[in-house]
Design a protein around this motif. Structure first.
Motif, PDB file in Angstrom:
ATOM      1  N   MET A 131       3.857 -16.729   8.310  1.00 20.91           N
ATOM      2  CA  MET A 131       4.057 -17.800   9.285  1.00 20.91           C
ATOM      3  C   MET A 131       2.740 -18.242   9.921  1.00 20.91           C
ATOM      4  SD  MET A 131       7.104 -19.003   9.505  1.00 20.91           S
ATOM      5  CE  MET A 131       7.099 -19.802  11.123  1.00 20.91           C
ATOM      6  N   CYS A 132       1.792 -17.329   9.986  1.00 21.75           N
ATOM      7  CA  CYS A 132       0.462 -17.673  10.526  1.00 21.75           C
ATOM      8  C   CYS A 132      -0.460 -18.195   9.429  1.00 21.75           C
ATOM      9  CB  CYS A 132      -0.157 -16.459  11.221  1.00 21.75           C
ATOM     10  SG  CYS A 132       0.699 -15.987  12.745  1.00 21.75           S
ATOM     11  N   ARG A 133       0.109 -18.548   8.302  1.00 24.74           N
ATOM     12  CA  ARG A 133      -0.560 -19.212   7.187  1.00 24.74           C
ATOM     13  C   ARG A 133      -1.621 -18.361   6.507  1.00 24.74           C
ATOM     14  NH1 ARG A 133      -2.051 -25.347   8.624  1.00 24.74           N
ATOM     15  NH2 ARG A 133      -3.349 -24.328  10.182  1.00 24.74           N
ATOM     16  N   ALA A 134      -1.425 -17.061   6.539  1.00 29.13           N
ATOM     17  CA  ALA A 134      -2.312 -16.195   5.760  1.00 29.13           C
ATOM     18  C   ALA A 134      -1.987 -16.350   4.275  1.00 29.13           C
ATOM     19  CB  ALA A 134      -2.135 -14.743   6.175  1.00 29.13           C
ATOM     20  N   LYS A 135      -2.985 -16.216   3.436  1.00 31.94           N
ATOM     21  CA  LYS A 135      -2.782 -16.186   1.995  1.00 31.94           C
ATOM     22  C   LYS A 135      -2.482 -14.748   1.616  1.00 31.94           C
ATOM     23  CE  LYS A 135      -2.978 -17.504  -2.362  1.00 31.94           C
ATOM     24  NZ  LYS A 135      -1.975 -18.406  -2.968  1.00 31.94           N
ATOM     25  N   VAL A 136      -1.227 -14.467   1.306  1.00 28.69           N
ATOM     26  CA  VAL A 136      -0.784 -13.106   1.013  1.00 28.69           C
ATOM     27  C   VAL A 136      -0.790 -12.880  -0.497  1.00 28.69           C
ATOM     28  CG1 VAL A 136       1.118 -11.464   1.184  1.00 28.69           C
ATOM     29  CG2 VAL A 136       0.596 -12.991   3.109  1.00 28.69           C
ATOM     30  N   ILE A 137      -1.484 -11.822  -0.934  1.00 24.47           N
ATOM     31  CA  ILE A 137      -1.592 -11.509  -2.357  1.00 24.47           C
ATOM     32  C   ILE A 137      -1.088 -10.082  -2.591  1.00 24.47           C
ATOM     33  CG2 ILE A 137      -3.144 -11.339  -4.344  1.00 24.47           C
ATOM     34  CD1 ILE A 137      -5.078 -13.188  -2.801  1.00 24.47           C
ATOM     35  N   PRO A 138       0.138  -9.915  -3.095  1.00 21.08           N
ATOM     36  CA  PRO A 138       0.639  -8.570  -3.404  1.00 21.08           C
ATOM     37  C   PRO A 138      -0.025  -8.038  -4.676  1.00 21.08           C
ATOM     38  CG  PRO A 138       2.422 -10.202  -3.194  1.00 21.08           C
ATOM     39  CD  PRO A 138       1.141 -10.947  -3.350  1.00 21.08           C
ATOM     40  N   ILE A 139      -0.275  -6.750  -4.717  1.00 19.38           N
ATOM     41  CA  ILE A 139      -0.812  -6.131  -5.929  1.00 19.38           C
ATOM     42  C   ILE A 139       0.137  -5.040  -6.410  1.00 19.38           C
ATOM     43  CG2 ILE A 139      -3.216  -6.598  -5.301  1.00 19.38           C
ATOM     44  CD1 ILE A 139      -3.416  -3.539  -4.614  1.00 19.38           C
ATOM     45  N   ARG A 140       0.085  -4.758  -7.683  1.00 23.55           N
ATOM     46  CA  ARG A 140       0.876  -3.654  -8.241  1.00 23.55           C
ATOM     47  C   ARG A 140       0.069  -2.368  -8.073  1.00 23.55           C
ATOM     48  NH1 ARG A 140       1.415  -7.809 -12.119  1.00 23.55           N
ATOM     49  NH2 ARG A 140       3.447  -8.832 -11.986  1.00 23.55           N
ATOM     50  N   GLY A 141      -0.005  -1.917  -6.869  1.00 23.45           N
ATOM     51  CA  GLY A 141      -0.782  -0.730  -6.557  1.00 23.45           C
ATOM     52  C   GLY A 141      -0.498  -0.304  -5.133  1.00 23.45           C
ATOM     53  N   ASN A 142      -1.226   0.703  -4.634  1.00 25.53           N
ATOM     54  CA  ASN A 142      -0.986   1.198  -3.284  1.00 25.53           C
ATOM     55  C   ASN A 142      -2.018   0.664  -2.298  1.00 25.53           C
ATOM     56  OD1 ASN A 142      -3.341   2.784  -3.596  1.00 25.53           O
ATOM     57  ND2 ASN A 142      -2.177   4.541  -4.339  1.00 25.53           N
ATOM     58  N   PHE A 143      -1.906   1.088  -1.050  1.00 24.04           N
ATOM     59  CA  PHE A 143      -2.810   0.599  -0.003  1.00 24.04           C
ATOM     60  C   PHE A 143      -4.259   0.945  -0.306  1.00 24.04           C
ATOM     61  CE2 PHE A 143      -5.399   1.595   3.677  1.00 24.04           C
ATOM     62  CZ  PHE A 143      -5.411   0.382   4.353  1.00 24.04           C
ATOM     63  N   ASP A 144      -4.505   2.135  -0.784  1.00 25.22           N
ATOM     64  CA  ASP A 144      -5.883   2.559  -1.035  1.00 25.22           C
ATOM     65  C   ASP A 144      -6.546   1.673  -2.090  1.00 25.22           C
ATOM     66  OD1 ASP A 144      -5.726   4.880   0.742  1.00 25.22           O
ATOM     67  OD2 ASP A 144      -4.307   5.651  -0.730  1.00 25.22           O
ATOM     68  N   GLU A 145      -5.791   1.260  -3.080  1.00 30.03           N
ATOM     69  CA  GLU A 145      -6.322   0.337  -4.091  1.00 30.03           C
ATOM     70  C   GLU A 145      -6.570  -1.038  -3.491  1.00 30.03           C
ATOM     71  OE1 GLU A 145      -4.406   1.839  -8.259  1.00 30.03           O
ATOM     72  OE2 GLU A 145      -2.992   1.307  -6.665  1.00 30.03           O
ATOM     73  N   ALA A 146      -5.676  -1.456  -2.584  1.00 27.27           N
ATOM     74  CA  ALA A 146      -5.857  -2.742  -1.906  1.00 27.27           C
ATOM     75  C   ALA A 146      -7.121  -2.722  -1.043  1.00 27.27           C
ATOM     76  CB  ALA A 146      -4.636  -3.054  -1.041  1.00 27.27           C
ATOM     77  N   LEU A 147      -7.352  -1.612  -0.360  1.00 30.33           N
ATOM     78  CA  LEU A 147      -8.537  -1.494   0.488  1.00 30.33           C
ATOM     79  C   LEU A 147      -9.812  -1.541  -0.346  1.00 30.33           C
ATOM     80  CD1 LEU A 147      -9.733  -1.118   3.304  1.00 30.33           C
ATOM     81  CD2 LEU A 147      -9.462   1.355   3.021  1.00 30.33           C
ATOM     82  N   ALA A 148      -9.800  -0.900  -1.489  1.00 34.17           N
ATOM     83  CA  ALA A 148     -10.973  -0.927  -2.368  1.00 34.17           C
ATOM     84  C   ALA A 148     -11.289  -2.355  -2.807  1.00 34.17           C
ATOM     85  CB  ALA A 148     -10.729  -0.032  -3.589  1.00 34.17           C
ATOM     86  N   ILE A 149     -10.243  -3.117  -3.074  1.00 38.61           N
ATOM     87  CA  ILE A 149     -10.423  -4.508  -3.509  1.00 38.61           C
ATOM     88  C   ILE A 149     -11.020  -5.352  -2.386  1.00 38.61           C
ATOM     89  CG2 ILE A 149      -9.204  -6.624  -4.151  1.00 38.61           C
ATOM     90  CD1 ILE A 149      -7.242  -4.809  -5.734  1.00 38.61           C
ATOM     91  N   VAL A 150     -10.475  -5.252  -1.177  1.00 38.75           N
ATOM     92  CA  VAL A 150     -10.978  -6.114  -0.097  1.00 38.75           C
ATOM     93  C   VAL A 150     -12.403  -5.733   0.307  1.00 38.75           C
ATOM     94  CG1 VAL A 150      -8.667  -6.643   0.765  1.00 38.75           C
ATOM     95  CG2 VAL A 150      -9.937  -4.738   1.778  1.00 38.75           C
ATOM     96  N   ARG A 151     -12.735  -4.471   0.180  1.00 35.88           N
ATOM     97  CA  ARG A 151     -14.113  -4.067   0.464  1.00 35.88           C
ATOM     98  C   ARG A 151     -15.072  -4.715  -0.538  1.00 35.88           C
ATOM     99  NH1 ARG A 151     -13.665   2.345   2.257  1.00 35.88           N
ATOM    100  NH2 ARG A 151     -15.361   1.961   3.681  1.00 35.88           N
TER     101      ARG A 151
END
Length: 366
Positions: A131-151
């Motif tokens: 609703m706050c217009r963020a671009k949400v990108i789900p990944i087939r992985g867990n949080f730790d993998e998501a954190l590695a990507i954003v870093r």
């Protein structure tokens, strides 16, 4: 429009950066991006106090603007990102970080990108971010993998990373400790808190130490963190590649702030322990039914931990004969409406009855 001190808050209100400016890494050049976060209730619990044998308070962070403690860190992180010229922010999230980052980015006129584990985020949090217009990108992985990507994204671009690995987040979140000390005129003896990525326990410990260094308090609390058993790497001493728990906000297998959280535990003479999903859900239901405080499941880990310490006799052993003169604060990190699905799973769905007085009276006593 450039955000300034004058338009950052409503008349009569102040955000954390205004109230605690002297303790934060901000200057007159920092644009204050605020939603009037903070000033959350510190609720005395007579029932918990009776059960535990000491004075227990609940710090209800679910009353922050986006419904969680993340707003404390996000006001500083987004303000500093804007000061440095960033036009977009990015985060990995199990839910609350995404909601907060999206809201503060919208407030600042910045873009927001959210990377999250597919199907692992409560809908209440996901809807806030979208609703706050963020671009949400789900990944087939867990949080730790998501954190590695954003870093990696942040290191290669000018997009500002606003996870708790950003020290500005820790600086903002430490203000929770300031508020507790201001309300109690001292630090509690025991500080109980859920632990996921471990940034919050790190931040609170820093807040207490900063207040002590400034002469605002004379003693420090024991920091007592609680992970969900299915996502308890700090308790087991090993990374969880597939963390599992009903408490999605702390479903993290390799906490980014592991070392600093472990330092907070050791320096304070505290502990980090695990509570099971049934223990978390029991505390979750208890808080709503007995105290009228509706939190998301992960928030209840602190109270589940308190119950565990009481049942095992460990709390009394730590405090000794002076237990009745001690104080404890349980941090409740997020509002219950963040995860309505879990709440509905815990209750009997009301059944409709005919629109007649006799039918209603019968149902009232069934």
């Amino acid at each position: 429009m450039s955000l300034t001190r004058t338009n950052a808050a409503r008349p009569g209100g102040q955000g954390l950066m205004e109230r605690y400016r002297r303790y934060l890494p901000v200057s007159k050049n920092t644009p204050v991006v605020s939603l009037n976060e903070g000033r959350t209730p510190l609720i005395y619990s007579e029932k918990l106090s009776r059960i535990a044998g000491l004075s227990v308070h609940l710090k209800y962070e679910g009353t922050n603007p986006t419904g969680s403690f993340k707003d404390r860190g996000m006001t500083v992180a987004v303000s500093k990102a804007k000061e440095k010229g960033a036009r977009a922010v990015i985060c990995a999230s199990t839910g609350n970080t995404s909601a907060s980052a999206a809201a503060y980015a919208a407030r600042a006129g910045m873009s927001c990108y959210v990377i999250l584990p597919e199907g692992a985020v409560a809908l209440g949090k996901l809807s806030q971010a979208m609703m706050c217009r963020a671009k949400v990108i789900p990944i087939r992985g867990n949080f730790d993998e998501a954190l590695a990507i954003v870093r990696e994204v942040s290191s290669r671009t000018k997009v500002a990373l606003v996870n708790s690995v950003n020290p500005d987040r820790i600086e903002g979140q430490k203000t929770g400790a300031f508020e507790i000390c201001d309300a109690m005129t001292c630090a509690p003896d025991f500080h109980l808190i859920p632990v996921g990525n471990a940034g919050n326990i790190t931040a609170y410990w820093k807040g207490y130490r900063d207040y002590a260094a400034a002469g605002r308090i004379r003693r420090l609390p024991r920091m007592m963190g609680f992970q969900a058993k299915g996502a308890s790497p700090m308790v087991s001493g090993k990374i969880f590649s597939k963390p599992q728990t009903i408490a999605t906000a702390i479903r993290i297998g390799n906490p980014a702030s592991w070392l600093s959280a472990d330092l907070a535990r050791s320096e304070s003479g505290g502990l980090i322990d695990a509570v099971t999903d049934p223990q978390i859900l029991a505390a979750y239901r208890w808080l709503a039914a007995e105290e009228g405080v509706f939190v998301e499941p992960a928030s209840a880990a602190s109270v589940a931990g308190l119950f565990k310490l009481v049942r095992s006799g460990q709390l009394k052993k730590i405090a000794g004969s002076a237990l009745s003169r001690k104080t404890a604060v349980c941090i409740l990190t997020g509002h219950g409406l963040k995860d309505p699905s879990t709440a509905l799973d815990c209750i009997r769905t009301p059944r409709p009855v005919p629109a007649r007085l006799d039918a209603v009276l019968k149902e009232m006593h069934s």
